[in-house]
Scaffold this motif. Structure first.
Motif, PDB file in Angstrom:
ATOM      1  N   PRO A 162      77.476 -57.697 -64.618  1.00 47.24           N
ATOM      2  CA  PRO A 162      77.371 -56.534 -65.518  1.00 47.24           C
ATOM      3  C   PRO A 162      76.252 -56.642 -66.539  1.00 47.24           C
ATOM      4  CG  PRO A 162      79.666 -57.190 -65.270  1.00 47.24           C
ATOM      5  CD  PRO A 162      78.850 -58.245 -64.588  1.00 47.24           C
ATOM      6  N   ASP A 163      76.050 -57.843 -67.112  1.00 45.24           N
ATOM      7  CA  ASP A 163      75.007 -57.966 -68.134  1.00 45.24           C
ATOM      8  C   ASP A 163      73.615 -57.751 -67.550  1.00 45.24           C
ATOM      9  OD1 ASP A 163      75.391 -60.384 -66.714  1.00 45.24           O
ATOM     10  OD2 ASP A 163      74.408 -61.543 -68.283  1.00 45.24           O
ATOM     11  N   LYS A 164      73.394 -58.199 -66.311  1.00 42.56           N
ATOM     12  CA  LYS A 164      72.091 -58.018 -65.674  1.00 42.56           C
ATOM     13  C   LYS A 164      71.854 -56.558 -65.286  1.00 42.56           C
ATOM     14  CE  LYS A 164      70.773 -62.261 -65.979  1.00 42.56           C
ATOM     15  NZ  LYS A 164      69.684 -62.608 -66.933  1.00 42.56           N
ATOM     16  N   LEU A 165      72.904 -55.894 -64.792  1.00 42.43           N
ATOM     17  CA  LEU A 165      72.768 -54.475 -64.483  1.00 42.43           C
ATOM     18  C   LEU A 165      72.501 -53.675 -65.757  1.00 42.43           C
ATOM     19  CD1 LEU A 165      75.640 -54.007 -61.865  1.00 42.43           C
ATOM     20  CD2 LEU A 165      73.186 -54.055 -61.414  1.00 42.43           C
ATOM     21  N   TYR A 166      73.228 -53.985 -66.818  1.00 42.12           N
ATOM     22  CA  TYR A 166      73.045 -53.285 -68.088  1.00 42.12           C
ATOM     23  C   TYR A 166      71.626 -53.489 -68.619  1.00 42.12           C
ATOM     24  CZ  TYR A 166      73.782 -51.863 -72.946  1.00 42.12           C
ATOM     25  OH  TYR A 166      73.688 -51.253 -74.175  1.00 42.12           O
ATOM     26  N   GLU A 167      71.128 -54.705 -68.492  1.00 45.77           N
ATOM     27  CA  GLU A 167      69.777 -55.012 -68.958  1.00 45.77           C
ATOM     28  C   GLU A 167      68.744 -54.117 -68.282  1.00 45.77           C
ATOM     29  OE1 GLU A 167      67.035 -58.680 -67.891  1.00 45.77           O
ATOM     30  OE2 GLU A 167      68.560 -59.280 -69.352  1.00 45.77           O
ATOM     31  N   LEU A 168      68.903 -53.900 -66.974  1.00 48.44           N
ATOM     32  CA  LEU A 168      67.973 -53.021 -66.252  1.00 48.44           C
ATOM     33  C   LEU A 168      68.203 -51.556 -66.600  1.00 48.44           C
ATOM     34  CD1 LEU A 168      67.689 -54.454 -62.625  1.00 48.44           C
ATOM     35  CD2 LEU A 168      65.888 -54.279 -64.336  1.00 48.44           C
ATOM     36  N   PRO A 210      83.127 -47.130 -56.969  1.00 45.28           N
ATOM     37  CA  PRO A 210      83.894 -47.232 -58.224  1.00 45.28           C
ATOM     38  C   PRO A 210      84.154 -48.664 -58.681  1.00 45.28           C
ATOM     39  CG  PRO A 210      84.829 -45.531 -56.816  1.00 45.28           C
ATOM     40  CD  PRO A 210      83.776 -46.223 -56.003  1.00 45.28           C
ATOM     41  N   THR A 211      84.232 -49.618 -57.746  1.00 41.85           N
ATOM     42  CA  THR A 211      84.479 -51.009 -58.130  1.00 41.85           C
ATOM     43  C   THR A 211      83.429 -51.502 -59.126  1.00 41.85           C
ATOM     44  OG1 THR A 211      85.462 -51.441 -55.973  1.00 41.85           O
ATOM     45  CG2 THR A 211      84.801 -53.353 -57.265  1.00 41.85           C
ATOM     46  N   PHE A 212      82.168 -51.155 -58.889  1.00 43.69           N
ATOM     47  CA  PHE A 212      81.110 -51.535 -59.822  1.00 43.69           C
ATOM     48  C   PHE A 212      81.426 -51.026 -61.224  1.00 43.69           C
ATOM     49  CE2 PHE A 212      77.708 -51.694 -56.283  1.00 43.69           C
ATOM     50  CZ  PHE A 212      77.802 -53.080 -56.213  1.00 43.69           C
ATOM     51  N   TRP A 213      81.827 -49.767 -61.296  1.00 39.58           N
ATOM     52  CA  TRP A 213      82.025 -49.145 -62.597  1.00 39.58           C
ATOM     53  C   TRP A 213      83.255 -49.684 -63.316  1.00 39.58           C
ATOM     54  CZ3 TRP A 213      78.608 -47.475 -65.553  1.00 39.58           C
ATOM     55  CH2 TRP A 213      77.461 -46.856 -65.052  1.00 39.58           C
ATOM     56  N   LEU A 214      84.290 -50.043 -62.580  1.00 33.94           N
ATOM     57  CA  LEU A 214      85.458 -50.659 -63.217  1.00 33.94           C
ATOM     58  C   LEU A 214      85.065 -51.970 -63.900  1.00 33.94           C
ATOM     59  CD1 LEU A 214      88.116 -50.017 -60.434  1.00 33.94           C
ATOM     60  CD2 LEU A 214      88.153 -49.069 -62.757  1.00 33.94           C
ATOM     61  N   ILE A 215      84.238 -52.752 -63.222  1.00 37.08           N
ATOM     62  CA  ILE A 215      83.800 -54.043 -63.775  1.00 37.08           C
ATOM     63  C   ILE A 215      82.845 -53.831 -64.949  1.00 37.08           C
ATOM     64  CG2 ILE A 215      82.528 -56.162 -63.250  1.00 37.08           C
ATOM     65  CD1 ILE A 215      83.611 -55.876 -60.350  1.00 37.08           C
ATOM     66  N   ILE A 216      81.899 -52.893 -64.794  1.00 38.48           N
ATOM     67  CA  ILE A 216      80.931 -52.636 -65.861  1.00 38.48           C
ATOM     68  C   ILE A 216      81.629 -52.066 -67.093  1.00 38.48           C
ATOM     69  CG2 ILE A 216      78.963 -51.189 -66.526  1.00 38.48           C
ATOM     70  CD1 ILE A 216      77.978 -51.465 -63.625  1.00 38.48           C
TER      71      ILE A 216
END
Length: 554
Positions: free
Chosen positions: A266-272, A285-291
């Motif tokens: 999540p931190d790396k995706l958020y950084e981008l 949706p799995t990505f978004w639950l974790i993020i």
């Protein structure tokens, strides 16, 4: 005799994928592509520069003997190298086969051999995988490492040559002339995850890729209130339905493209997402639950992200509402599958635009609405057509110029029913205004006492509990009702939520007879290579589960 056909007086020019990057290079030359590299850095270049490298790649694979229709595999992550292959391979008439590194080794071997890949492109993260299976790959003639010579491994156990991607390109001139050929020719192959048997190859054509990218075009026009230019980042990997066409969609419309590489923390995706000012993304949706869990724990917000395309499994209402209300991100839910990219439109009809927040969220809980060019049908167990009244549940069937007509080499039997409609495996309702509502997967539906219970609806309610991270509902045998629902859930860190408390939370939100008979908490869900809960594994894991009040030997 039938009357003579009057031909349209229109140029007969085929729809070619190569025309997308030619357009981007000419009219959006300096628009940026940003990609996370395998080592964690960022690579920046432009569509003009990418086009030159793609033409060098086309020369290189031709020199290596690739011909029209030959398959070229890519066992890799979302980097600029793999983006270049979408044009440098497919533009020559060869076929790009994107392979999922998350699959079991046996499945990867099966997929590469089944596709008969002649070349296999890999990166530093997938090299160890290939070293384990190389001796079993019967058709691969050479491996290509997507790297520079200076960072290539000093030695490998590969039994065949390991070529250097950057050296191959450096030896060629950027003057390749893209050929024209039948637009119905294969462009890429993506394999399904094979949850009920061997993975099945879905073969896309140049025509289908162009049509779907054009259909998705209005998404690129979505802008935030402050007029941010569109910046696209697919969280869906490129081996998953061509990253939902984002490698075509962004250059077709001149949008900046951001690629997340291999790191999906999540931190790396958020950084981008923040650093590159992304406005539109896509992912399951799995990505978004974790993020979302990470955002809440770290007190982070988005400054530019406004939309996320979602498909593959149902989005919990609580997730959709929280992202919209607290983070300004609208989830645009669509129906689609590997066999049918662009299966529905995510944009609501202007006349039906809801006014209140709750109305807007409720409207987006459907799986999109009927898209022009796609035909829809509901049938019962015997194949008889059912009404599209928004209430009647039936087996969902589709037809479209970009929907699969068969699986590669007919693996798994026919993809179509006897009337020529794609068998989606979904149960759904279709409203008179075209809104599609999935009620379950045919194989996941729970039939209790002859009545259907929607696992999707139960999962959506369960995930609405603030201490639940993930939820899945499966059927468990019952001596009286044949099947009853078992809720399997992952608690958020630090939670002490009990089964009784979770069922009490769900009470009143669904019919009482739908309520799960039991709750089982697990540390982590088994996941497929495409980010969905692997319910087959859960059914095997809980095959002997005894529900409360049921005698063990009953």
């Amino acid at each position: 005799m039938p009357p003579p056909v009057l031909p349209g007086l229109i140029m007969d020019k085929p729809l070619m994928i190569s025309s997308i990057i030619e357009h981007a290079a000419r009219y959006h030359t300096d628009t940026e592509i940003v990609a996370r590299t395998i080592d964690g850095g960022l690579h920046r270049y432009t569509y003009g520069q990418a086009h030159a490298r793609m033409r060098q790649l086309a020369h290189a694979i031709t020199r290596l003997g690739m011909r029209m229709g030959d398959r070229v595999g890519a066992l890799a992550w979302n980097t600029h190298h793999q983006f270049e292959m979408f044009y440098g391979v497919s533009g020559t008439g060869a076929v790009l086969h994107t392979v999922n590194p998350r699959l079991h080794l046996e499945q990867i071997v099966y997929i590469i051999n089944h596709a008969e890949d002649r070349l296999l492109f890999i990166d530093a993260m997938t090299l160890p995988i290939v070293e384990k299976i190389a001796s079993q790959l019967s058709t691969v003639e050479a491996f290509v490492m997507m790297d520079h010579r200076a960072t290539m491994p000093a030695s490998t156990t590969l039994p065949k040559p390991l070529l250097c991607y950057e050296e191959l390109l450096a030896a060629e001139a950027p003057d390749y002339v893209w050929p024209e050929f039948d637009e119905r020719s294969a462009s890429t192959i993506c394999y399904t995850s094979g949850t009920t048997g061997n993975p099945k190859g879905v073969v896309y054509s140049h025509r289908s890729a162009m049509l779907v990218a054009m259909m998705f075009g209005p998404l690129v026009g979505l802008r935030s209130e402050n007029g941010d230019l569109p910046v696209l980042m697919p969280m869906a990997p490129m081996f998953h339905g061509n990253a939902w066409q984002f490698p075509y969609l962004a250059p077709m419309h001149g949008a900046k493209l951001v690629l997340p590489g291999r790191n999906y923390e999540p931190d790396k995706l958020y950084e981008l997402l923040e650093g590159e000012r992304v406005t539109l993304t896509c992912g399951v949706p799995t990505f978004w639950l974790i993020i979302l869990d990470w955002l809440q724990r770290n007190g982070k917000r988005f400054s530019t992200l406004r939309y996320s395309l979602s498909s593959g499994s149902a989005v919990p209402r609580s997730l959709m509402a929280t992202l919209d209300r607290d983070y300004g991100v609208e989830i645009l839910q669509a129906w689609g599958m590997t066999e049918a990219l662009g299966g529905s439109s995510v944009l609501m009809a202007p006349s039906a635009e809801p006014r209140s927040f709750d109305e807007r969220v409720d409207a987006r809980m459907s799986s999109g609405r009927a898209a022009c060019g796609v035909r829809y049908r509901l049938v019962d167990d015997d194949g008889h057509e059912l009404p599209q009244d928004g209430k009647t549940v039936g087996h969902f069937r589709v037809q479209a110029p970009w929907v699969s007509s068969a699986y590669f080499k007919n693996e798994g039997g026919s993809a179509l029913d006897e009337d020529g409609w794609l068998k989606t495996g979904d149960l759904a309702t279709i409203a008179p205004d075209g809104r599609i509502q999935l009620t379950d997967r045919s194989k996941d539906v729970i039939k209790s006492g002859g009545e259907w219970i929607s696992s999707i609806e139960l999962e959506n309610v369960a995930v609405g509990h603030p201490e639940v991270l993930q939820a899945a509902v499966i059927a468990v045998a019952h001596p009286k009702w044949q099947e009853r629902p078992l809720l399997v859930a992952v608690r958020k860190p630090g939670s002490t939520l009990t089964p009784h408390a979770l069922i009490d939370f769900m009470r009143g939100k669904v019919a009482d007879w739908w309520l799960p008979d039991d709750v089982a908490f697990v540390e982590a869900m088994p996941m497929t290579g495409t980010g969905k809960v692997h319910k087959l594994t859960l059914r095997q894991q809980f095959a002997g589960h005894v529900l409360p009040g049921v005698q063990r030997n009953a």
